[in-house]
Scaffold this active site. Sequence first.
Site: not given
Length: 238
Positions: A102-103
């Site tokens: 994920d970011y």
Amino acid sequence: MERLQKVIAKSGITSRRKAEKLIVDGLVEVNGKVVTELGTKVSEQDEVKVEGVPIEKEKLLYFVLYKPRGVITTVSDEKDRKTVVDFFEDYNERLYPVGRLDYDTSGLVIMTNDGEFTNLLLHPSHQINKEYVVKIEGIPSKEKLQLFKKGIRSDGDILKAKYVKVMSTDRKKNTAIVRVVLHQGKNRQIRRMFEAIGTPVQKLKREKFGFLTLDGLTAGEHRQLTPEEVAELKKLAR
């Protein structure tokens, strides 16, 4: 050994579909002989020519990257945010990540240009351990954490962890540090699992992929895998 059309496509001169047409049209030679069968496989030692011109075979590369938070695990981003590929601007090869983080998640990402290797590591039947350290809001009970092993239903998925253990707690701040080992690789899996038991994730880091670690790396740094490590990963997946 790889299919001829795949080798041609990986050289960058055309797409795999167009490479197939070139083969059928008799415009491809292997070791001086015209080949028209799409099932033909070639090795690194074979000389492949397209319309009389030898193709340049892309060197296969393998890296461990320590992905910082705030970086996209893709080769490009429509919002022009920093991606994992930006850390490899010194390389001409077309590198891409094996799987995603994920970011807002930091940690270990494998980068390569070897599609067969990527498919091997990501195939659902090849259960490679992926180890995470998670800081969560709240202190979960043993009963709630046991649900991770039994499986938590979320948006049509059954999310499971192979291993979960509370490493430390902070009663004043009402937080806990938890170690989690996954075989699965569902989208936002760990965040969804902790949200389901009422202890949302504050920080998340992947520390291990199989036997690979982040030892010696700081956020944003990478190192090339040794041939022995690549062979061991393939063996582990199989």
